[in-house]
Design a protein around this motif. Sequence first.
Motif, PDB file in Angstrom:
ATOM      1  N   SER A   1       0.384 -39.852  70.870  1.00  0.00           N
ATOM      2  CA  SER A   1       0.914 -39.326  69.612  1.00  0.00           C
ATOM      3  C   SER A   1       0.292 -40.109  68.470  1.00  0.00           C
ATOM      4  O   SER A   1      -0.067 -41.289  68.632  1.00  0.00           O
ATOM      5  CB  SER A   1       2.445 -39.426  69.561  1.00  0.00           C
ATOM      6  OG  SER A   1       2.853 -40.778  69.694  1.00  0.00           O
TER       7      SER A   1
ATOM      8  N   LEU B   1      -3.719 -43.857  67.523  1.00  0.00           N
ATOM      9  CA  LEU B   1      -2.884 -43.190  68.523  1.00  0.00           C
ATOM     10  C   LEU B   1      -2.028 -44.205  69.264  1.00  0.00           C
ATOM     11  O   LEU B   1      -2.469 -45.325  69.544  1.00  0.00           O
ATOM     12  CB  LEU B   1      -3.750 -42.433  69.534  1.00  0.00           C
ATOM     13  CG  LEU B   1      -4.634 -41.302  69.011  1.00  0.00           C
ATOM     14  CD1 LEU B   1      -5.531 -40.784  70.132  1.00  0.00           C
ATOM     15  CD2 LEU B   1      -3.796 -40.172  68.440  1.00  0.00           C
TER      16      LEU B   1
ATOM     17  N   VAL C   1      -4.800 -35.037  68.967  1.00  0.00           N
ATOM     18  CA  VAL C   1      -3.500 -35.029  68.303  1.00  0.00           C
ATOM     19  C   VAL C   1      -2.781 -33.701  68.551  1.00  0.00           C
ATOM     20  O   VAL C   1      -1.580 -33.668  68.852  1.00  0.00           O
ATOM     21  CB  VAL C   1      -3.670 -35.277  66.796  1.00  0.00           C
ATOM     22  CG1 VAL C   1      -2.337 -35.088  66.067  1.00  0.00           C
ATOM     23  CG2 VAL C   1      -4.212 -36.682  66.547  1.00  0.00           C
TER      24      VAL C   1
ATOM     25  N   GLY D   1      -1.893 -33.592  72.288  1.00  0.00           N
ATOM     26  CA  GLY D   1      -1.076 -34.707  72.761  1.00  0.00           C
ATOM     27  C   GLY D   1      -1.581 -35.348  74.027  1.00  0.00           C
ATOM     28  O   GLY D   1      -0.829 -36.029  74.731  1.00  0.00           O
TER      29      GLY D   1
END
Length: 337
Positions: free
Chosen positions: A70, A62, A27, A30
Motif C-alpha cells: 500500500s 510503499l 499502487v 496492491g
Amino acid sequence: MPRRIDWESQIGRRLRLRDLYVFSSVVRLGSMGKAAQELGVSQPAVSEVIADLEHALGVRLLDRGPQGVSATVYGVALERRSVAAFDELKQGIKDIEFLSDPTVGEIRIGCPESISAAILQPIIEKFSGQHPAAVLDIDTVNTLSFAKKLRDRELDLVLARGGWPLESPELVTDFNVETLCDDELVVVVGQKSPWARRRKVDIAELHEEQWILTSEDRWNYQVISRAFKQRGLDMPKIAMKTISVHLRANNVATGRLITTFPRSVLDLYAGRFGLKPLPLELPDSTWPVKIATLRKRTLSPVVERFIACARDVVKSKAQATKGTNGLNGLLAVARRV
C-alpha cells in the motif's frame, strides 16, 4: 525527515515515465506480483523499479505486508501527481489527433438520467452533426458521486443540477462550475388521474396521495418536504423511491401515483406517457443545470468544442423559442442547426 530532493541530479536525469507507470500499476493493484503479470515483466524487475524510485527520492513509497503493498503518504503524493502527468500526456495525444483531424476525439461525460434523457439530447444532436467521428461516452452518474470521477480524471466534464454538492466550498475549490441553463421542478400526474382535471391545486390536498420520489438526500425530495412543512404537514406516504425517469413515468401514467420531474423532462415525456403538471407552486423550485470540469486540468480541444456547443444550443433556445416553454423549443432549435 526526508532530505531535500535535487531535481536536476536525482530526478531529471534518472526518473522515467515507465518507472512511474510501473509504480502506479503497483499502487492500483496492491501487489508487485499482480503488477508484473499485468505489465508482462518479472516481479524482480518491478521490485527493482520501485527500489530505484525510493532511492532517487529518498523516501519509502510503499509499505510491504503479507496482504500486499500500500502507498505511504509519500507514495500517495507521487501517485496523485503521476495520474495528472499521464492524463496531461493523453490530452497531448488527443490535441495532436485533433490538429490532424478536428472531427475526431472522445468525450467522457457524466450526468444524471434526468439530464441525459432531456437537455443533453439536442446538444448531442447538434454536436454529432458537426463532429460525426467524435465518440461520446455517457456515464449516468448522480450528482453526489461525480466528484471522485472528475478528480480521478475518469470523466472530462459533468452535467449536473445545481444546489449541493455543487455549491459546497470543498468542491468549488476543485472544480470549474458554470450555469448552463435554468430548469424547474414540477409536480406531475397521469392524464387518467382525477387531479389532472383540476385547474388549481394546493399541495396540502395531495397529502393522502401516494407518491414516487427519490431518497431523502435528493433535492427534489427536499423541495416537496419543505412544501408540506410550510402547510404544517409531514411528508405524505412514499409508495416508491427511485431516481429512474422511466420507472416514474410509467407508474405515474397509470393515474394512481404522483411524482416530480424537471420541467425539461416533462416536456419530453408528457405526450409519450400521458403526463400533466399540476397547477401549484413549489418553494425554491428553480433547478439550474450546470457544467463542472476539473480545475487546472487541460481539456482536449474536442471537449472544449462540446462545451461551446452546449452553450450555443442553450443560447439559441433562449433566443429562438421566446414564448415557447421547455425542451420542445430546445429540440426544435437542435433540429434546425
